[in-house]
Write a protein that holds these residues in place. Sequence first.
Motif, short mmCIF file in Angstrom:
data_model
loop_
_atom_site.label_atom_id
_atom_site.label_comp_id
_atom_site.label_asym_id
_atom_site.label_seq_id
_atom_site.Cartn_x
_atom_site.Cartn_y
_atom_site.Cartn_z
N ARG A 10 0.83 -1.21 0.00
CA ARG A 10 0.00 0.00 0.00
C ARG A 10 0.85 1.26 0.00
N LEU A 11 1.90 1.22 -0.83
CA LEU A 11 2.81 2.36 -0.97
C LEU A 11 2.40 3.08 -2.26
N LYS A 12 2.01 4.31 -2.13
CA LYS A 12 1.60 5.08 -3.33
C LYS A 12 2.86 5.61 -4.01
N LEU A 13 3.14 5.08 -5.20
CA LEU A 13 4.41 5.46 -5.84
C LEU A 13 4.49 6.96 -6.13
N GLU A 14 3.38 7.55 -6.50
CA GLU A 14 3.44 8.97 -6.86
C GLU A 14 3.67 9.85 -5.63
N ARG A 15 3.62 9.23 -4.43
CA ARG A 15 3.94 10.01 -3.23
C ARG A 15 5.18 9.45 -2.54
N SER A 16 5.94 8.62 -3.27
CA SER A 16 7.11 7.97 -2.65
C SER A 16 8.41 8.65 -3.05
N THR A 17 9.44 8.36 -2.25
CA THR A 17 10.78 8.88 -2.57
C THR A 17 11.72 7.69 -2.81
N ALA A 18 12.75 7.91 -3.62
CA ALA A 18 13.72 6.84 -3.88
C ALA A 18 15.14 7.37 -3.83
N VAL A 19 16.04 6.48 -3.38
CA VAL A 19 17.48 6.75 -3.36
C VAL A 19 18.13 5.63 -4.18
N ILE A 20 19.00 6.01 -5.12
CA ILE A 20 19.58 5.01 -6.03
C ILE A 20 21.10 5.09 -5.99
N GLN A 21 21.73 3.99 -5.65
CA GLN A 21 23.20 3.96 -5.66
C GLN A 21 23.68 3.37 -6.97
N GLY A 22 24.55 4.11 -7.68
CA GLY A 22 25.03 3.66 -9.00
C GLY A 22 24.22 4.35 -10.07
N PHE A 23 24.90 4.93 -11.04
CA PHE A 23 24.17 5.62 -12.11
C PHE A 23 24.67 5.13 -13.46
N GLY A 24 24.90 3.82 -13.55
CA GLY A 24 25.28 3.21 -14.82
C GLY A 24 24.04 2.68 -15.50
N ASN A 25 24.18 1.55 -16.14
CA ASN A 25 23.05 0.98 -16.86
C ASN A 25 21.84 0.79 -15.93
N VAL A 26 22.04 0.05 -14.85
CA VAL A 26 20.90 -0.30 -13.99
C VAL A 26 20.39 0.92 -13.22
N GLY A 27 21.31 1.66 -12.61
CA GLY A 27 20.91 2.80 -11.77
C GLY A 27 20.22 3.89 -12.57
N SER A 28 20.79 4.29 -13.69
CA SER A 28 20.23 5.44 -14.42
C SER A 28 18.88 5.07 -15.04
N ASN A 29 18.75 3.86 -15.57
CA ASN A 29 17.46 3.48 -16.16
C ASN A 29 16.39 3.28 -15.09
N THR A 30 16.80 2.80 -13.91
CA THR A 30 15.83 2.68 -12.82
C THR A 30 15.34 4.06 -12.42
N ALA A 31 16.25 5.01 -12.35
CA ALA A 31 15.86 6.40 -12.02
C ALA A 31 14.84 6.89 -13.05
N ARG A 32 15.12 6.61 -14.31
CA ARG A 32 14.25 7.06 -15.38
C ARG A 32 12.83 6.45 -15.24
N PHE A 33 12.78 5.14 -15.05
CA PHE A 33 11.47 4.48 -15.00
C PHE A 33 10.69 4.86 -13.73
N LEU A 34 11.41 4.99 -12.60
CA LEU A 34 10.70 5.39 -11.37
C LEU A 34 10.18 6.81 -11.52
N ASP A 35 11.00 7.66 -12.12
CA ASP A 35 10.60 9.06 -12.36
C ASP A 35 9.32 9.09 -13.21
N GLU A 36 9.28 8.24 -14.22
CA GLU A 36 8.08 8.21 -15.09
C GLU A 36 6.82 7.80 -14.31
N LEU A 37 7.03 7.00 -13.23
CA LEU A 37 5.87 6.58 -12.42
C LEU A 37 5.53 7.61 -11.35
N GLY A 38 6.28 8.71 -11.31
CA GLY A 38 5.97 9.78 -10.35
C GLY A 38 6.72 9.69 -9.05
N VAL A 39 7.66 8.73 -8.93
CA VAL A 39 8.46 8.62 -7.71
C VAL A 39 9.44 9.79 -7.67
#
Length: 552
Positions: free
Chosen positions: A342-371
């Motif tokens: 019951r975590l509302k993604l559009e009201r959630s925060t995220a911290v991502i370690q690593g900004f290579g393939n996995v980190g940067s694309n995860t940031a992109r996709f989470l951002d698209e979901l409103g995180v």
Amino acid sequence: MNLAAGTLLRVLLIEDNPIHVRLIGELLHGTKSPVFELVTAADLADGMARLREGGIDVVLLDLTLPDSQDLETFTRMRSQAPSVPIVIVTGQDDVKLAAKAVEAGAQDYLVKTQLQRASLTRSLRYAIERTRVRDAEWDSQMFRLAQRQFLKAAQLVGLDDNIRQRLLFPQRTLVVAFPFRRDDYTEVENVFGYRVQHLLTMGPTKGGVRYHQDVSLGEVSALAMWMTWKCALMHLPFGGAKGGVRIDPTGLSRHELQRLTRRYASEIISMIGPDKDIPAPDMGTDEQVMAWIMDTYSQQVGYSVPAVVTGKPVVLGGARGRNEATSRGLVFLIRETAQDMRLKLERSTAVIQGFGNVGSNTARFLDELGVKIIAVSDVSTAIYNPAGLSVPSLLKFVAEHRFLQGFPNGEALSNEQMLELRCDILVPAAMQNQITIENADRIDCKLLAEGANGPTTLEADEVLNQKGIYVLPDILANAGGVTVSYFEWVQDTQNYMWSLEEVNARLQKILVDALHRTRARSERDGIDMRTAALIEGIERVAEAKLARGLFP
Ligand code: NAD
């Protein structure tokens, strides 16, 4: 060059002749990769005292000193600090003596009258690297973690003792030492490479290739073992494998990277093949590296073999969506889990370690979901902004500057500080061994989604469980990469391409099914998600092994 570019190495020179001290000082002065700092001592007593103070990476030792002569100089020095590598500097007349010191355990010897910058710095680097390798080859923290996780799960399911013994180590390992030319065409580097196949029972083996200065046989073996459980958990017809080269790729030009890759590919060529073992990208490698491996293999056999690697460019038969598949899969699982929590993604925060393939694309996709992405990091720094970071700006900045350091719209933190920030979703997507008994108590997230392999130690797992943090364990969370690699391999073997929509829909189905099975087992048996995921994989492997029987 296996040591990270820019590493500082402290050299203790024990030499009583001021002319030689000056010469060596001049030769080491101004080198950049690595940087050498020279500490000097004019006799053995002074040298040993300096060594006792610590911080010395390598000793350059003259055997003839005012207070000690011949082999005794070496023996006394070595007994003082057995783990510090020693390189002998010798006169032309004493070469035999120096060679004896090498037989007795010195790493190398150099003749004073023939000293040159390239040979001196290379000898010092190799001495340090070899000593570190000797200490760390099998005895890696990561391999111990993989083995302990496996043993814990094996014990819980009462795994057959013979199967347990077999699976504790990889089935096949290949260690290669090989040279490649630097761009100036006069320097040759020698590096170590690995290809490890953990399990040949399930079909061909599958696993990434990592270029990093810490790569060792133990690390690659741990990663290969995790690949076995990951493929089995996803019900893919592969056993686990992994490869790597012990080198810091950030210090290489593109030409050097290509020469290194082609030579590595040709060294491991007997191990790989579309029906044998299929490499893919991992840390420090990308689709271009895969294209070079594919080309090298194809040149050897005389025709194009796209299916020998996955994660290659689409134009060469790469699967659409493979490049970002690990992150896409991770975000599918985060979304599914968030619903349950019951975590509302559009009201959630995220911290991502690593900004290579996995980190940067995860940031992109989470951002698209409103995180709201409040912090990201790479090897250079961590950037924090409680109001939220602009992911497009981060991507643009890294595309221009390679690293995050200097990104203007946030506060710089260390990676350690960043991991402890309060957030809803924490995504380690860089290195192993990041959440340990040292910091687990201060981890302040609701959901830990492991993009990286092996980011959490067993001891830390217990603390996280007690704190009620929901863990999406690595073999489940980052399995999107190997799943789309499987699609790519299937497409290549059939010469048939799927659309991106098909790829993503199939990916989601496989991952969510594995998530549901893992969660069901975790709830049914009262065990944590990591152990449940491991058991799902291990039981499938055990079943296959028993069905095949024992040869001969
Ligand atoms: P990458 O080389 O593209 O990126 C690695 C990132 O980590 C870079 O931003 C780098 O600067 C950063 N980094 C390196 N050392 C660091 C440190 N000490 N502290 C903080 N950041 C550091 O690699 P990748 O492919 O994104 O892989 C990252 C992790 O994900 C690895 O553990 C890898 O095994 C795992 N993984 C990758 C894939 C894949 O498909 N690429 C699949 C499954 C798992």
